[in-house]
Write a protein that holds these residues in place. Structure first.
Motif, PDB file in Angstrom:
ATOM      1  N   ASN A 174       5.789   6.281   0.020  1.00  0.00           N
ATOM      2  CA  ASN A 174       4.628   6.708  -0.757  1.00  0.00           C
ATOM      3  C   ASN A 174       4.737   6.336  -2.226  1.00  0.00           C
ATOM      4  OD1 ASN A 174       3.157   7.879   1.380  1.00  0.00           O
ATOM      5  ND2 ASN A 174       4.466   9.694   1.305  1.00  0.00           N
ATOM      6  N   ARG A 175       5.899   5.845  -2.629  1.00  0.00           N
ATOM      7  CA  ARG A 175       6.058   5.393  -4.002  1.00  0.00           C
ATOM      8  C   ARG A 175       5.205   4.146  -4.242  1.00  0.00           C
ATOM      9  NH1 ARG A 175      12.120   4.322  -5.368  1.00  0.00           N
ATOM     10  NH2 ARG A 175      11.226   4.212  -7.468  1.00  0.00           N
ATOM     11  N   PRO A 176       4.836   3.890  -5.490  1.00  0.00           N
ATOM     12  CA  PRO A 176       4.181   2.602  -5.793  1.00  0.00           C
ATOM     13  C   PRO A 176       5.184   1.467  -5.647  1.00  0.00           C
ATOM     14  CG  PRO A 176       4.694   3.791  -7.809  1.00  0.00           C
ATOM     15  CD  PRO A 176       5.002   4.744  -6.677  1.00  0.00           C
ATOM     16  N   LEU A 177       4.693   0.258  -5.799  1.00  0.00           N
ATOM     17  CA  LEU A 177       5.555  -0.919  -5.728  1.00  0.00           C
ATOM     18  C   LEU A 177       6.770  -0.737  -6.650  1.00  0.00           C
ATOM     19  CD1 LEU A 177       6.055  -3.870  -4.834  1.00  0.00           C
ATOM     20  CD2 LEU A 177       4.593  -4.573  -6.751  1.00  0.00           C
ATOM     21  N   ARG A 208       0.819  -1.207   0.000  1.00  0.00           N
ATOM     22  CA  ARG A 208       0.000   0.000   0.000  1.00  0.00           C
ATOM     23  C   ARG A 208       0.855   1.260   0.000  1.00  0.00           C
ATOM     24  NH1 ARG A 208      -2.143  -3.121   3.983  1.00  0.00           N
ATOM     25  NH2 ARG A 208      -1.230  -1.762   5.581  1.00  0.00           N
ATOM     26  N   PRO A 209       0.391   2.340  -0.624  1.00  0.00           N
ATOM     27  CA  PRO A 209       1.115   3.612  -0.535  1.00  0.00           C
ATOM     28  C   PRO A 209       1.290   4.020   0.924  1.00  0.00           C
ATOM     29  CG  PRO A 209      -0.596   3.737  -2.212  1.00  0.00           C
ATOM     30  CD  PRO A 209      -0.797   2.435  -1.498  1.00  0.00           C
ATOM     31  N   GLY A 210       2.454   4.509   1.241  1.00  0.00           N
ATOM     32  CA  GLY A 210       2.769   4.903   2.613  1.00  0.00           C
ATOM     33  C   GLY A 210       3.396   3.802   3.435  1.00  0.00           C
ATOM     34  N   THR A 211       3.515   2.606   2.846  1.00  0.00           N
ATOM     35  CA  THR A 211       4.119   1.482   3.559  1.00  0.00           C
ATOM     36  C   THR A 211       5.339   0.971   2.798  1.00  0.00           C
ATOM     37  OG1 THR A 211       2.844  -0.257   2.444  1.00  0.00           O
ATOM     38  CG2 THR A 211       1.840   0.785   4.388  1.00  0.00           C
ATOM     39  N   LYS A 253      10.038  -1.740  -1.823  1.00  0.00           N
ATOM     40  CA  LYS A 253      10.329  -0.363  -2.220  1.00  0.00           C
ATOM     41  C   LYS A 253      11.357   0.193  -1.240  1.00  0.00           C
ATOM     42  CE  LYS A 253       5.978   0.751  -1.464  1.00  0.00           C
ATOM     43  NZ  LYS A 253       4.692   1.493  -1.271  1.00  0.00           N
ATOM     44  N   ASP A 254      11.856   1.377  -1.535  1.00  0.00           N
ATOM     45  CA  ASP A 254      12.810   2.039  -0.650  1.00  0.00           C
ATOM     46  C   ASP A 254      12.071   2.528   0.588  1.00  0.00           C
ATOM     47  OD1 ASP A 254      14.674   3.672   0.599  1.00  0.00           O
ATOM     48  OD2 ASP A 254      15.393   4.558  -1.263  1.00  0.00           O
ATOM     49  N   ALA A 255      12.557   2.146   1.781  1.00  0.00           N
ATOM     50  CA  ALA A 255      11.883   2.518   3.031  1.00  0.00           C
ATOM     51  C   ALA A 255      11.901   4.016   3.279  1.00  0.00           C
ATOM     52  CB  ALA A 255      12.529   1.791   4.206  1.00  0.00           C
ATOM     53  N   VAL A 256      12.804   4.738   2.627  1.00  0.00           N
ATOM     54  CA  VAL A 256      12.860   6.186   2.797  1.00  0.00           C
ATOM     55  C   VAL A 256      11.717   6.867   2.053  1.00  0.00           C
ATOM     56  CG1 VAL A 256      14.259   8.233   2.326  1.00  0.00           C
ATOM     57  CG2 VAL A 256      15.338   6.175   3.211  1.00  0.00           C
TER      58      VAL A 256
END
Length: 369
Positions: free
Chosen positions: A70-73, A38-41, A64-67
């Protein structure tokens, strides 16, 4: 009325109910996908091994990058290999979103032809980037463990979460490593954990030290996490000690954290402790676990891995994150009533993740609890 700190480990009965967990057991689904991308995770599955020939191996599957949650997969595959001859090989590969899948009932993560799969005891990991490929089996020697619920909660409403499950605190590694077309058998001692969260790490965590190691009959996982300034630089210690495969100490409230010989690293500009020490006290008995830095394996500014445009944006946002990994001796010392009972030593690897701006170097030998 109970007043919770702005950042803490979640471990009370309400927390177990909130996260749907049993305080008496860990289930395979806990190592399955927890975020649905999900976005934000963000979410990642991590493996490392100290090989019998002296090599150190790290493999990470990230959705995804934890930093930037909000990016998509945006799948990432990371392989780091430190060889006995001093060479360090670092690989970070971005892969298409449609190449990623992750089961929810147990750990089974796939990205392209690579796979990370297991059942809280036996894991099989295959990963290849360019000239490096690994196929390993990790078999747990210590049962899965988590500190309380395994969730750290942040903010007055405790809604911001970073979670961590050491599915294999220590295990036996066998398999093969291919480098530059040559394949050889490998064996050693390994570790696997699973992490996820719902908020960018730089917004909640200022820095952390994290380590695992083995010395004599003892195995240890230790971390000291410091929240960001807006959360009062609240400290969250994490500690697990096992003897002969049985967990014998994991109450982090009994831990005192200390650093010695702190200096400013020339590459990252971050304060680095040459010695980190965890002292676990139980009445008149104490166990001291100490890590002494002998060499640097990684000294990296996180922005350097970004594209030129994102690097500029990071600079404008004053993001100054850094990652450092060290190698050197681990020493475990046991005293009862002040008398030395045991002392064991070996080699270990540990890390310093530093998301925030560098704070002033503390007084040498500073103690935190």
């Amino acid at each position: 009325m109970r007043t919770d700190p702005a950042a803490s480990a979640a471990g009370n009965p309400d927390d177990y109910r909130r996260f749907g967990l049993d305080p008496r057991s860990i289930e395979p689904w806990e190592d399955g996908a927890r975020t649905e991308n999900r976005p934000g995770t963000y979410e990642w599955w991590y493996f490392d091994a100290h090989l019998d020939d002296g090599s150190k191996l790290v493999v990470v599957f990230q959705n995804k990058d934890a930093v930037s949650p909000n990016r998509p997969l945006s799948p990432l595959l990371r392989i780091n290999l430190d060889l006995p001859d001093g060479r360090t090989i670092e690989k970070l590969q971005s892969l298409p979103a449609d190449s990623w899948s992750a089961a929810t009932d147990h750990c089974d993560v796939r990205v392209g032809a690579d796979r990370f799969e297991g059942d809280l005891h036996t894991y099989r990991i295959t990963a290849a980037v360019d000239e490096v490929a690994i196929e390993v089996t990790l078999t747990g020697d210590i049962p899965p463990w988590r500190p309380g619920t395994g969730h750290l909660v942040f903010g007055a409403d405790r809604a911001d979460v970073f979670a961590w499950l050491p599915s294999v605190p220590q295990g036996t590694v066998t398999g093969t490593l291919t480098l530059d077309g040559a394949t050889r058998a490998i064996s050693g001692v390994g570790y696997h954990d699973h992490n996820w969260g719902n908020v960018p790490l730089p917004s909640i965590v200022h820095d952390w030290y994290w380590a695992r190691g083995q010395a004599g009959p003892y195995s240890v996982i230790a971390s000291y996490i410091t929240a960001v300034e807006k959360l009062g630089f609240q400290a969250i210690p994490v500690f697990m000690l096992a003897r002969d495969g049985e967990i014998v100490a994991d109450d982090a409230s009994r831990v005192r954290f200390e650093t010695d010989d702190v200096f400013t690293d020339g590459v990252t500009g971050k304060p680095v402790a040459s010695v980190v020490r965890y002292t676990y006290a139980d009445g008149d008995d104490e166990i001291v676990v100490e890590f002494t830095r002998e060499r640097d394996l990684v000294r990296a500014r996180m922005a350097d891995e970004l594209s030129p445009v994102k690097r500029l944006l990071a600079r404008l946002a004053r993001f100054d994150g850094a990652y450092l990994r060290f190698a050197g001796p681990i020493t475990v010392t046991v005293r009862r009533g002040g008398a030395l009972v045991e002392r064991h030593g070996d080699e270990a690897i540990w890390e310093l993740m530093y998301f925030g701006r560098a704070r002033a170097i503390p007084v040498q030998g500073a103690t935190s609890a």
